[in-house]
Write an enzyme that holds these catalytic residues in place. Structure first.
Site, PDB file in Angstrom:
ATOM      1  N   ARG A 219       0.756  -1.061  -0.066  1.00  0.00           N
ATOM      2  CA  ARG A 219       0.041   0.225  -0.260  1.00  0.00           C
ATOM      3  C   ARG A 219       0.952   1.386  -0.037  1.00  0.00           C
ATOM      4  NH1 ARG A 219      -3.587  -3.250  -1.267  1.00  0.00           N
ATOM      5  NH2 ARG A 219      -5.947  -2.918  -1.267  1.00  0.00           N
ATOM      6  N   HIS A 267       0.203  -0.031 -10.269  1.00  0.00           N
ATOM      7  CA  HIS A 267      -0.778  -1.320  -9.176  1.00  0.00           C
ATOM      8  C   HIS A 267      -1.288  -1.892 -10.356  1.00  0.00           C
ATOM      9  CE1 HIS A 267      -3.405  -0.965  -5.129  1.00  0.00           C
ATOM     10  NE2 HIS A 267      -3.493  -2.098  -5.758  1.00  0.00           N
TER      11      HIS A 267
END
Length: 304
Positions: A219, A267
């Protein structure tokens, strides 16, 4: 649970392309269920006992007063747990998919191979028209630290060890300093919790050997961006491979885009495979309906 199952609510923040991928996959895996998109006025919210979610907007589950189970399509549930409208006693099951574990291991392996063999350096040399060979080390001479030894961290560690890398895994509650001091490449695969938010700051980065690399596949909020950029600017860190960011998409003009010691991924380290994930959802729901214990239920005390 009611004798006649009500519809399953899909509280998913999807674009049109994602809906076109997920709806058929879930319908095929759950042929006996009625799937309804949250917010659409074609069902009675009071009949919904199960919600399948993917980063739903805050408050999206409030309209289902009889909700008894939430199944996440994503491995990370930090945003869901941060929603104060989600009842504390509501069971939440996170996605654990062997296909995602394998994909994450592939990305980590690629990043380590790139850093170990200097392929990012050779790419810059090609751009500049430079022919220069650099010393080549063996895999067993490269020390890797993996933060997090859950499903994905364990898969990554196993894959790297199979190629001969010297891997040290770190779990919550263990001393972190020795792992940092011995890691030429530090791979972050921790869940995002209050304890791990902003964990990778100056204090952590400066414990890595000079010239070490960071690979963040977890993250963006794990990393203090200003501290990472400072460590890259002064050469304490040699490179960073970043797949996740505080704001996504990464804003235009952010220094990560153009920093010569940063590799940016959008991502994509381990995208959820709708086909395999839908089958796992069906297995979880069938087991729950049979009264069996839930697997991969989120522990709210730890945040994963």
């Amino acid at each position: 649970m009611s004798a006649t199952p009500g519809p399953i609510a899909l509280a998913c923040r999807f674009d049109a392309q994602e809906w076109a991928e997920w709806l058929p996959a879930l319908a095929a895996a759950l042929p006996g269920d009625t799937l309804v998109r949250a917010g659409e006025p074609d069902h009675d919210p009071a009949t919904v006992e199960i919600a399948i979610v993917a980063n739903p907007p805050a408050g999206a589950l409030q309209r289902y007063p009889r909700l008894r189970l939430v199944q996440s399509l994503w491995a990370g549930v930090d945003r869901l747990l941060a929603d104060p409208t989600v009842p504390a006693g509501l069971p939440i099951v996170r996605m654990v998919d062997p296909a995602m574990n394998a994909a994450m291991a592939e990305t980590a392996l690629w990043a380590v191979l790139m850093l170990h063999r200097g392929f990012h350096t050779y790419a810059r040399q090609q751009h500049d028209g430079v022919w220069r060979q650099h010393p080549q080390r063996r895999a067993d001479e490269v020390r890797i630290g993996v933060l997090g030894q859950g499903q994905m961290g364990g898969a990554v560690s196993a894959r790297l060890r199979a190629l001969g890398y010297r891997v040290t895994g770190w779990r919550r509650g263990e001393p972190l300093g020795p792992v940092l001091a011995d890691s030429e490449v530090l791979i972050n695969l921790l869940p995002l919790t209050p304890d791990t938010r902003s964990l990778i700051d100056t204090a952590v980065l400066r414990q890595l050997p000079r010239g070490a690399a960071l690979v963040n596949l977890a993250r963006g909020a794990h990393v203090v961006d200003a501290d990472l950029l400072a460590a890259l600017d002064d050469g304490h860190l040699g490179h960073a491979v970043l797949d996740v960011f505080h704001q996504e998409p990464l804003p235009a003009g952010h220094r990560y885009w153009t920093h010569p010691a940063v590799t940016v991924l959008p991502h994509v380290a381990a995208q959820t495979d709708a086909r395999s994930a839908a089958r796992i959802v069906a297995q979880h729901l069938a087991a729950w309906r049979r009264g069996e214990p839930l697997v991969h239920q989120v522990d709210r005390r730890t945040g994963y």
